[in-house]
Design an enzyme around this catalytic site. Structure first.
Site, PDB file in Angstrom:
ATOM      1  N   GLY A  54       0.947  -1.359  -0.028  1.00 58.54           N
ATOM      2  CA  GLY A  54       0.053  -0.025  -0.033  1.00 58.54           C
ATOM      3  C   GLY A  54       1.096   1.314  -0.080  1.00 58.54           C
ATOM      4  O   GLY A  54       2.039   1.262   0.617  1.00 58.54           O
ATOM      5  N   SER A  55       0.420   2.237  -0.792  1.00 54.76           N
ATOM      6  CA  SER A  55       1.474   3.445  -1.012  1.00 54.76           C
ATOM      7  C   SER A  55       0.616   4.786  -0.679  1.00 54.76           C
ATOM      8  O   SER A  55       0.786   5.771  -1.244  1.00 54.76           O
ATOM      9  CB  SER A  55       1.864   3.458  -2.422  1.00 54.76           C
ATOM     10  OG  SER A  55       0.710   3.653  -3.454  1.00 54.76           O
ATOM     11  N   GLY A  56      -0.281   4.520   0.314  1.00 54.98           N
ATOM     12  CA  GLY A  56      -0.675   5.868   0.956  1.00 54.98           C
ATOM     13  C   GLY A  56       0.122   6.538   1.747  1.00 54.98           C
ATOM     14  O   GLY A  56       1.446   5.963   1.728  1.00 54.98           O
ATOM     15  N   ASP A 256      -8.645  -4.496   1.266  1.00 57.91           N
ATOM     16  CA  ASP A 256      -7.747  -5.660   0.812  1.00 57.91           C
ATOM     17  C   ASP A 256      -7.053  -6.383   1.981  1.00 57.91           C
ATOM     18  O   ASP A 256      -6.818  -7.439   2.209  1.00 57.91           O
ATOM     19  CB  ASP A 256      -6.872  -5.573  -0.526  1.00 57.91           C
ATOM     20  CG  ASP A 256      -7.987  -4.949  -1.634  1.00 57.91           C
ATOM     21  OD1 ASP A 256      -9.177  -5.264  -1.326  1.00 57.91           O
ATOM     22  OD2 ASP A 256      -7.436  -4.892  -2.306  1.00 57.91           O
ATOM     23  N   HIS A 277     -20.146  10.875   7.001  1.00 63.06           N
ATOM     24  CA  HIS A 277     -20.166  12.443   6.870  1.00 63.06           C
ATOM     25  C   HIS A 277     -21.589  13.060   6.317  1.00 63.06           C
ATOM     26  O   HIS A 277     -22.158  12.366   5.463  1.00 63.06           O
ATOM     27  CB  HIS A 277     -19.021  13.058   5.958  1.00 63.06           C
ATOM     28  CG  HIS A 277     -18.694  14.534   6.169  1.00 63.06           C
ATOM     29  ND1 HIS A 277     -19.458  15.395   5.565  1.00 63.06           N
ATOM     30  CD2 HIS A 277     -17.519  14.965   6.516  1.00 63.06           C
ATOM     31  CE1 HIS A 277     -19.003  16.568   5.591  1.00 63.06           C
ATOM     32  NE2 HIS A 277     -17.772  16.330   6.319  1.00 63.06           N
ATOM     33  N   ARG A 321     -21.723  16.523  13.494  1.00 62.88           N
ATOM     34  CA  ARG A 321     -21.830  15.615  12.211  1.00 62.88           C
ATOM     35  C   ARG A 321     -22.880  14.615  12.224  1.00 62.88           C
ATOM     36  O   ARG A 321     -23.836  14.289  11.397  1.00 62.88           O
ATOM     37  CB  ARG A 321     -20.669  15.114  12.007  1.00 62.88           C
ATOM     38  CG  ARG A 321     -19.633  15.952  11.106  1.00 62.88           C
ATOM     39  CD  ARG A 321     -18.443  14.933  10.715  1.00 62.88           C
ATOM     40  NE  ARG A 321     -17.274  16.032  10.111  1.00 62.88           N
ATOM     41  CZ  ARG A 321     -16.065  15.492   9.804  1.00 62.88           C
ATOM     42  NH1 ARG A 321     -15.841  14.165   9.945  1.00 62.88           N
ATOM     43  NH2 ARG A 321     -15.238  16.199   9.384  1.00 62.88           N
ATOM     44  N   GLU A 415      -5.016   3.542   7.803  1.00 64.09           N
ATOM     45  CA  GLU A 415      -6.554   3.359   8.227  1.00 64.09           C
ATOM     46  C   GLU A 415      -6.946   1.803   7.992  1.00 64.09           C
ATOM     47  O   GLU A 415      -7.920   1.621   8.617  1.00 64.09           O
ATOM     48  CB  GLU A 415      -7.313   4.114   7.079  1.00 64.09           C
ATOM     49  CG  GLU A 415      -8.471   4.297   7.314  1.00 64.09           C
ATOM     50  CD  GLU A 415      -9.507   5.202   6.496  1.00 64.09           C
ATOM     51  OE1 GLU A 415      -8.933   5.980   5.636  1.00 64.09           O
ATOM     52  OE2 GLU A 415     -10.773   5.084   6.319  1.00 64.09           O
ATOM     53  N   ARG A 426     -13.074   9.415  14.755  1.00 61.75           N
ATOM     54  CA  ARG A 426     -12.048  10.265  14.650  1.00 61.75           C
ATOM     55  C   ARG A 426     -12.170  11.579  14.315  1.00 61.75           C
ATOM     56  O   ARG A 426     -13.231  11.968  13.760  1.00 61.75           O
ATOM     57  CB  ARG A 426     -11.540   9.443  13.229  1.00 61.75           C
ATOM     58  CG  ARG A 426     -10.373  10.330  12.787  1.00 61.75           C
ATOM     59  CD  ARG A 426      -9.871   9.748  11.308  1.00 61.75           C
ATOM     60  NE  ARG A 426     -10.724  10.310  10.212  1.00 61.75           N
ATOM     61  CZ  ARG A 426     -10.726  11.354   9.525  1.00 61.75           C
ATOM     62  NH1 ARG A 426      -9.507  12.296   9.664  1.00 61.75           N
ATOM     63  NH2 ARG A 426     -11.340  11.831   8.486  1.00 61.75           N
ATOM     64  N   LEU A 432      -4.464  11.877   9.155  1.00 57.58           N
ATOM     65  CA  LEU A 432      -3.142  11.965   8.341  1.00 57.58           C
ATOM     66  C   LEU A 432      -2.015  11.911   9.443  1.00 57.58           C
ATOM     67  O   LEU A 432      -0.855  11.556   9.229  1.00 57.58           O
ATOM     68  CB  LEU A 432      -3.020  13.480   7.738  1.00 57.58           C
ATOM     69  CG  LEU A 432      -4.005  13.652   6.446  1.00 57.58           C
ATOM     70  CD1 LEU A 432      -4.201  15.066   6.087  1.00 57.58           C
ATOM     71  CD2 LEU A 432      -3.328  12.510   5.568  1.00 57.58           C
TER      72      LEU A 432
HETATM   73  C1  LIG Z   1     -12.156  12.677   0.832  1.00 59.09           C
HETATM   74  C2  LIG Z   1     -11.412  12.381   2.112  1.00 59.09           C
HETATM   75  C3  LIG Z   1     -10.978  13.325   2.875  1.00 59.09           C
HETATM   76  C4  LIG Z   1     -10.171  13.173   4.163  1.00 59.09           C
HETATM   77  N1  LIG Z   1      -9.666  14.363   4.864  1.00 59.09           N
HETATM   78  C5  LIG Z   1      -8.745  14.438   6.038  1.00 59.09           C
HETATM   79  C6  LIG Z   1      -8.256  15.407   6.656  1.00 59.09           C
HETATM   80  O1  LIG Z   1      -8.569  16.422   6.262  1.00 59.09           O
HETATM   81  N2  LIG Z   1      -7.244  14.973   7.558  1.00 59.09           N
HETATM   82  C7  LIG Z   1      -7.152  13.698   7.778  1.00 59.09           C
HETATM   83  O2  LIG Z   1      -6.335  13.658   8.816  1.00 59.09           O
HETATM   84  N3  LIG Z   1      -7.693  12.875   7.217  1.00 59.09           N
HETATM   85  C8  LIG Z   1      -8.487  12.859   6.216  1.00 59.09           C
HETATM   86  N4  LIG Z   1      -9.068  11.788   5.602  1.00 59.09           N
HETATM   87  C9  LIG Z   1      -8.659  10.585   5.947  1.00 59.09           C
HETATM   88  C10 LIG Z   1      -7.322  10.257   5.562  1.00 59.09           C
HETATM   89  O3  LIG Z   1      -6.794  10.818   4.150  1.00 59.09           O
HETATM   90  C11 LIG Z   1      -6.850   8.509   5.198  1.00 59.09           C
HETATM   91  O4  LIG Z   1      -7.425   7.848   6.340  1.00 59.09           O
HETATM   92  C12 LIG Z   1      -5.442   8.196   5.135  1.00 59.09           C
HETATM   93  O5  LIG Z   1      -4.981   8.987   4.051  1.00 59.09           O
HETATM   94  C13 LIG Z   1      -5.260   6.817   4.895  1.00 59.09           C
HETATM   95  O6  LIG Z   1      -4.106   6.381   4.555  1.00 59.09           O
HETATM   96  P1  LIG Z   1      -3.360   5.165   4.300  1.00 59.09           P
HETATM   97  O7  LIG Z   1      -1.817   5.289   4.067  1.00 59.09           O
HETATM   98  O8  LIG Z   1      -3.902   4.228   5.432  1.00 59.09           O
HETATM   99  O9  LIG Z   1      -4.205   4.435   3.398  1.00 59.09           O
HETATM  100  P2  LIG Z   1      -4.446   5.016   1.574  1.00 59.09           P
HETATM  101  O10 LIG Z   1      -4.164   6.338   1.493  1.00 59.09           O
HETATM  102  O11 LIG Z   1      -6.003   4.512   1.505  1.00 59.09           O
HETATM  103  O12 LIG Z   1      -3.474   3.953   0.978  1.00 59.09           O
HETATM  104  C14 LIG Z   1      -3.866   2.804   0.649  1.00 59.09           C
HETATM  105  C15 LIG Z   1      -3.092   2.082  -0.337  1.00 59.09           C
HETATM  106  O13 LIG Z   1      -3.069   0.649  -0.350  1.00 59.09           O
HETATM  107  C16 LIG Z   1      -3.130   0.245  -1.652  1.00 59.09           C
HETATM  108  N5  LIG Z   1      -3.809  -1.047  -1.805  1.00 59.09           N
HETATM  109  C17 LIG Z   1      -5.250  -1.472  -1.391  1.00 59.09           C
HETATM  110  N6  LIG Z   1      -5.411  -2.637  -1.415  1.00 59.09           N
HETATM  111  C18 LIG Z   1      -4.090  -3.282  -2.134  1.00 59.09           C
HETATM  112  C19 LIG Z   1      -3.864  -4.415  -2.553  1.00 59.09           C
HETATM  113  N7  LIG Z   1      -4.645  -5.611  -2.625  1.00 59.09           N
HETATM  114  N8  LIG Z   1      -2.739  -4.810  -3.003  1.00 59.09           N
HETATM  115  C20 LIG Z   1      -1.795  -3.877  -3.085  1.00 59.09           C
HETATM  116  N9  LIG Z   1      -1.890  -2.299  -2.682  1.00 59.09           N
HETATM  117  C21 LIG Z   1      -3.263  -2.291  -2.011  1.00 59.09           C
HETATM  118  C22 LIG Z   1      -3.901   1.323  -2.464  1.00 59.09           C
HETATM  119  O14 LIG Z   1      -3.508   1.452  -3.649  1.00 59.09           O
HETATM  120  C23 LIG Z   1      -3.286   2.558  -1.883  1.00 59.09           C
HETATM  121  O15 LIG Z   1      -2.100   2.876  -2.317  1.00 59.09           O
HETATM  122  C24 LIG Z   1      -9.797  12.192   4.424  1.00 59.09           C
HETATM  123  C25 LIG Z   1     -10.281  10.797   3.465  1.00 59.09           C
HETATM  124  C26 LIG Z   1     -11.118  11.167   2.658  1.00 59.09           C
HETATM  125  C27 LIG Z   1     -11.574   9.842   1.742  1.00 59.09           C
END
Ligand SMILES: Cc1cc2nc3c(=O)[nH]c(=O)nc-3n(C[C@H](O)[C@H](O)[C@H](O)COP(=O)(O)OP(=O)(O)OC[C@H]3O[C@@H](n4cnc5c(N)ncnc54)[C@H](O)[C@@H]3O)c2cc1C
Ligand code: SF4
Ligand code: SF4
Ligand code: FES
Lengths: 614, 317
Positions: A54-56, A256, A277, A321, A415, A426, A432
């Site tokens: 995962g590259s978040g 996943d 929301h 909310r 997440e 949350r 973030l």
């Molecule tokens: C519209 C919106 C607004 C938001 N605003 C805020 C904010 O203002 N402040 C805040 O703190 N949070 C906010 N959030 C929440 C926050 O953005 C997320 O919780 C956080 O970015 C999650 O990061 P992550 O690295 O855990 O996962 P993600 O960024 O979801 O990354 C998951 C990664 O896993 C990869 N992946 C998934 N399944 C597989 C698989 N089977 N094989 C390989 N790779 C896979 C995906 O491609 C992706 O790269 C917001 C969320 C949304 C949707």
């Protein structure tokens, strides 16, 4: 002589230049970091010390931390191009008690706000650690190059987000997540982090309690491959897509990694805790920011009535909310909404604000409504409804300092994980922050584990798992009769929204469990209808649904068992919080088709639970 | 409800073909909605990528009637109106290798981007413990660059990449370079600028297709111009491109217009110009270049010279 246009002339110049100056051109691709064919070319599967999935924000931060340790073999696997993650969608900001905007802020206050926000379900030791590390994580992001808005004295600016006592959210206009994600990606490029991009994780393989690695599909070649790993950091994001069109989350948030962990016996914690929301666009669930109500927008039903006067006569549209979301649902349920099914809605009416104010203060919001509803907010009300926004629950992490799970070598962060920092609810900007704080510790935790433990996974088991996927691919992709993946998915989302949504009750939740069990059965014989190998997204969606269904089952089951209302979990039949019985985390474990549920006490260190009032 | 037909250029496991898909749409439906409908209801084998479905992740860029757009932000209704047509041709982005259908290969693009060191090289005064300092004014200078979502729309119709991509980077890479050249926190603008020059800074054709296509209103063509100005400022006048621009300047100063025949000689020197004789010959054949035409100075040359002088003065101060 005919006149030659500037553009044409320059084209010739360049064409000629290409001949003349080809020689001094530097070699490209010298240091190719995208090792897509890596495990295929080597013949034998590669062994990674740390494999991040995962590259978040969380995955990139973890890969960066481990990848900097040059003696380790680290890779970042992700199912899309790295910068397409949910993290890029975050707008508001990222929290840390930096005390730039308000000197009264402190680590303690950030921790307390988070505990209170979590409706006391958050683990206080983890929250304390989180609040402590957040300021340094922010300064580090600044040093990496995140373009933060600034204060007079040049330090990061901070804004106030809901539920926080002080302004503690650093931000970059309204695209904080985008800027953070791209900056982390740049750091990964700088540090030559190996990226297996457009590889979909299919399965974690654990034999006799020992991690062997993962099975994944390289979308570019369509090959299903075993990948050996000493440690795996799961960072695959949330599960908002259980509600499909009624979520702000991207298509990729299908849980996943959680599905993969469940399969090897790692439990899920507090899956019922899903945040909604109030203002998502009716058709797509796309988020309309709180600014719409903040600037004075009205919520009206189909009769044009400002219905909030019946639910929150003082605060009206500016109520919290959950209350606003519940009011909207009630209107729709009692027949005062417009539209049908998952697309039913009430209106967000901005017309009285006037063209000038809308264009000045809410231009992006107007654009979103134009793009996705075909509605111009200046002249028409916008159809909106609640929308699933965030997954508080996730993979059960047992040591927040390393993000370790119950299986040695498997770590979870972001997440997809549940530490638990957010408990039952949350706060804005905390996700973030969680992602970058714990991303670092997960990367370190995995690296340290990889250093201290030899690989003793079973390679035969790994190969066998890959073979099984191979057979499954052949069987499923060529099957010609059965329900389609989207049809099962849509029915799952409908039952989740109607029965496991904003309002929950015993009868509804029991209905949901029954529906999902049926869908699980139907899934076993569903059709994909694409037998080709290269970039088969139909098969990808099939795998995603396979992860979502058991998870949906768990959300419903845990919500059914939690006979109280806490944070985002609202039970009509149990409208009060019950600390006596439920100041506990739900822990759900899956063994094949059997799901079992237990509880674990919340870690309480500093603050005793009290009623949550704002 | 009106009907739309997408003629989609397909490419599946080395087979290329086109296929028509028709469906009904309503206001608010985007090109992405159309593709999703096709995949879910008509043909599951159609492949495309999309993630955020509201214009921030960059996954869904493709070409409609030859022009790059974000599928998730482009309304079918407005396209139907613009092209006066109930049929649109959908194809993958240009100047990319196609993996399958509408999915293109980003790996080489991201690898290439690394050349310009697209990351902050922080000044010594800053550290990971203390963070950085930057005035809001300096922040404002970089804020626009952070809008880039790496969607690749700017790449699709780039004239230079179409002519030859071996010696020229994708437009967004120049945006990245300029982002850090312009960042007051960065210690070494030259470390981004030098590789940008190596990677084709002077080879851009100024067609501005990149700027026209960017869905996030970035201006790669302008950033390339800014980088060139920077290159001048840093007195890196040895490169062919900088000499070319110097030659432009001299022509304008001397005669008030370009002397195309002389320009090549001045830019690259006599020896290199000889390598261009083939091109010059071809140009003459199609009547585009007259080697015997030595342009006279224009009537108001003294005015032009005055303007240039004033500009020079202004630049100094
Ligand atoms: C519209 C919106 C607004 C938001 N605003 C805020 C904010 O203002 N402040 C805040 O703190 N949070 C906010 N959030 C929440 C926050 O953005 C997320 O919780 C956080 O970015 C999650 O990061 P992550 O690295 O855990 O996962 P993600 O960024 O979801 O990354 C998951 C990664 O896993 C990869 N992946 C998934 N399944 C597989 C698989 N089977 N094989 C390989 N790779 C896979 C995906 O491609 C992706 O790269 C917001 C969320 C949304 C949707
Ligand atoms: S202006 Fe330059 S970079 Fe932009 S599209 Fe044209 S040739 Fe490419
Ligand atoms: S510069 Fe614009 S078009 Fe190019 S990748 Fe960035 S956002 Fe897309
Ligand atoms: S789907 Fe993300 S930009 Fe279109």
């Amino acid at each position: 002589m005919k006149k030659v246009s500037r553009r044409t002339f320059l084209k010739w110049g360049v064409a000629a230049g290409a001949v003349a100056v080809a020689a001094p051109y530097v070699m490209m691709n010298k240091n190719n970091m995208f090792t897509s064919t890596l495990t295929e070319m080597a013949g034998a599967p590669a062994l990674f010390d740390v494999l991040v999935i995962g590259s978040g924000g969380s995955g990139m931060r973890a890969a960066l931390e481990a990848g900097r340790q040059k003696d380790l073999k680290v890779a970042l696997m992700t199912k899309l191009v790295p910068t397409r993650s949910a993290t890029c969608m975050a707008q508001g900001g990222i929290n840390g008690a930096l005390r730039h905007a308000d000197a009264r802020d402190s680590i303690e206050k950030h921790a307390f706000d988070t505990v209170k926000g979590s409706d006391y379900l958050g683990d206080q030791d983890a929250i304390r650690f989180f609040a402590e590390k957040a300021p340094e994580a922010l300064r580090e992001l600044d040093y990496y190059g995140v373009a933060f808005d600034r204060m007079q004295d040049g330090r990061m600016a901070q804004r106030n987000l809901g539920g926080h006592t002080y302004a503690r959210s650093a931000y970059s206009a309204d695209q904080s997540g985008l800027v953070i994600l791209h900056t982390l990606f740049e750091q990964c490029l700088k540090n030559n982090v190996n990226m297996l991009m457009e590889w979909q994780l299919l399965e974690l393989v654990v034999e006799d309690g020992k991690l062997c690695g993962v099975v994944a599909m390289n979308m570019h070649s369509g090959k299903i491959l075993p990948v050996m790993a000493r440690t795996v950091v799961v960072a695959t994001g949330g599960y908002g897509r259980l509600y499909w069109v009624r979520t702000t989350n991207p298509f990729s948030s299908t849980g996943d990694g959680i599905g993969a962990c469940l399969k090897v016996g790692i439990p899920v914690k507090d899956p019922e805790m899903v945040q909604f929301h109030p203002t998502g666009l009716a058709g797509s669930g796309v988020l309309l920011s709180e600014a719409a109500r903040g600037e004075g927008g009205y919520l009206v039903n189909k009769d044009g009535e400002r219905f909030m006067r019946r639910y929150a006569p003082d605060k009206m549209e500016l109520g919290p909310r959950d209350l606003v979301s519940q009011a909207i649902e009630t209107e729709i349920r009692e027949g005062r909404g417009v539209g049908e099914g998952l697309h039913a809605a009430v209106y967000l009416d901005l017309r009285h604000l006037g063209k000038k104010k809308i264009m000045q203060k809410l231009p992006q919001l107007r654009q979103l409504a134009l793009n996705y509803e075909g509605v111009d907010a200046i002249t028409q009300p916008i159809p909106i409804r609640g929308t699933c926004h965030y997954s508080m629950g996730g993979i059960d992490v047992v040591d927040y300092k390393t993000c370790a799970t119950a299986i040695p070598g498997v770590f979870a962060v972001g997440e997809c994980s549940c530490l638990s920092v957010h408990g039952a609810n949350r706060l804005g900007g905390n996700s973030l922050a969680e992602v970058v704080v714990f991303g670092k510790y997960a990367g370190n935790g995995a690296a340290a584990y990889a250093r201290n433990n030899a690989f003793d996974g079973n390679q035969t088991a790994l190969d066998r798992a890959a073979d099984e996927w191979e057979q499954r691919f052949a069987a499923v992709s060529s099957r010609s009769s059965g329900s389609t993946v989207p049809s099962i998915r849509d029915r799952m989302a409908a039952t989740m929204w109607q029965n496991v949504g904003i309002f929950r009750s015993r009868t509804r939740l029991e209905q949901a469990v029954r529906n999902i069990d049926e869908l699980l059965e139907e899934y076993r014989s569903c059709v994909v209808r694409d037998t080709t190998r290269i970039y088969n997204t139909a098969f990808m969606n099939y795998v995603e649904l396979g992860n979502m269904l058991p998870l949906a089952r768990m959300v419903a089951m845990a919500a059914l068992a939690r006979q109280e209302s806490r944070g985002s979990h609202f039970r009509e039949d149990y409208p009060r919080r019950n600390d006596q019985k439920f100041l506990q985390h739900t822990i759900v474990t899956r063994k094949g088709a059997e799901y079992s549920l237990t509880y674990r006490p919340v870690a309480i260190t500093d603050y005793q639970a009290e009623e949550r009032k704002y | 409800m009106p009907t739309m037909t997408f003629t989609i250029r397909r490419f599946v496991e080395a087979k290329s073909f086109s296929r028509d898909y028709s469906f009904e749409y309503m206001a608010g439906n985007t090109v992405l909605d159309g593709l999703i409908f096709i995949k879910e209801k008509l043909d599951p084998s159609l492949a495309f990528t999309a993630s955020c479905r509201n214009g921030v992740c960059g996954a869904c860029a493709l070409r409609v009637n030859g022009q790059a757009v974000l599928a998730c932000e482009t309304a079918i209704e407005s396209l139907a109106a613009r092209y006066h047509s109930a049929r649109l041709t959908i194809a993958p982005l240009g100047n990319f290798t196609v993996l399958r259908d509408l999915v293109v290969d980003w790996q080489p693009k991201l690898d290439r981007m690394k050349q310009v060191k697209p990351w902050l090289i922080p000044q010594d005064a800053f550290s990971a413990d203390t963070g950085c300092r930057q005035s809001q004014t300096d922040f404002d200078k970089i804020r626009g660059y952070t809008d880039c979502i790496l969607c690749g729309a700017c790449v699709s119709e780039c004239s230079k990449l179409a002519a030859d991509s071996a010696d020229f980077l994708e437009p967004f890479a120049f945006v990245k370079a300029q982002k850090y050249v312009a960042d007051s926190r960065d210690d070494a603008p030259l470390k981004h600028l030098d590789p940008a020059i190596q990677a084709g800074l002077w080879r851009c054709m100024h067609c501005e297709e990149c700027t026209a296509k960017c869905p996030k209103s970035l201006d790669p063509a302008e950033d390339i111009a800014k980088l060139r100005v920077m290159a001048f400022k840093k007195a890196m006048v040895n490169s062919a491109g900088a000499q070319h621009a110097q030659a432009f300047y001299e022509d304008i100063n001397d005669i008030g217009r370009l002397n195309e025949a002389k320009l090549a000689i001045r830019t690259d020197g006599i020896m290199k110009s000889l390598t261009r004789v083939g091109l010059a010959y071809r140009l003459m054949k199609v009547d585009k270049l007259d080697p015997f035409h030595l342009p006279e100075p224009i009537k108001n040359i003294s005015k032009v010279q005055k303007i240039l002088k004033a500009a020079k003065e202004a630049d100094k101060s």
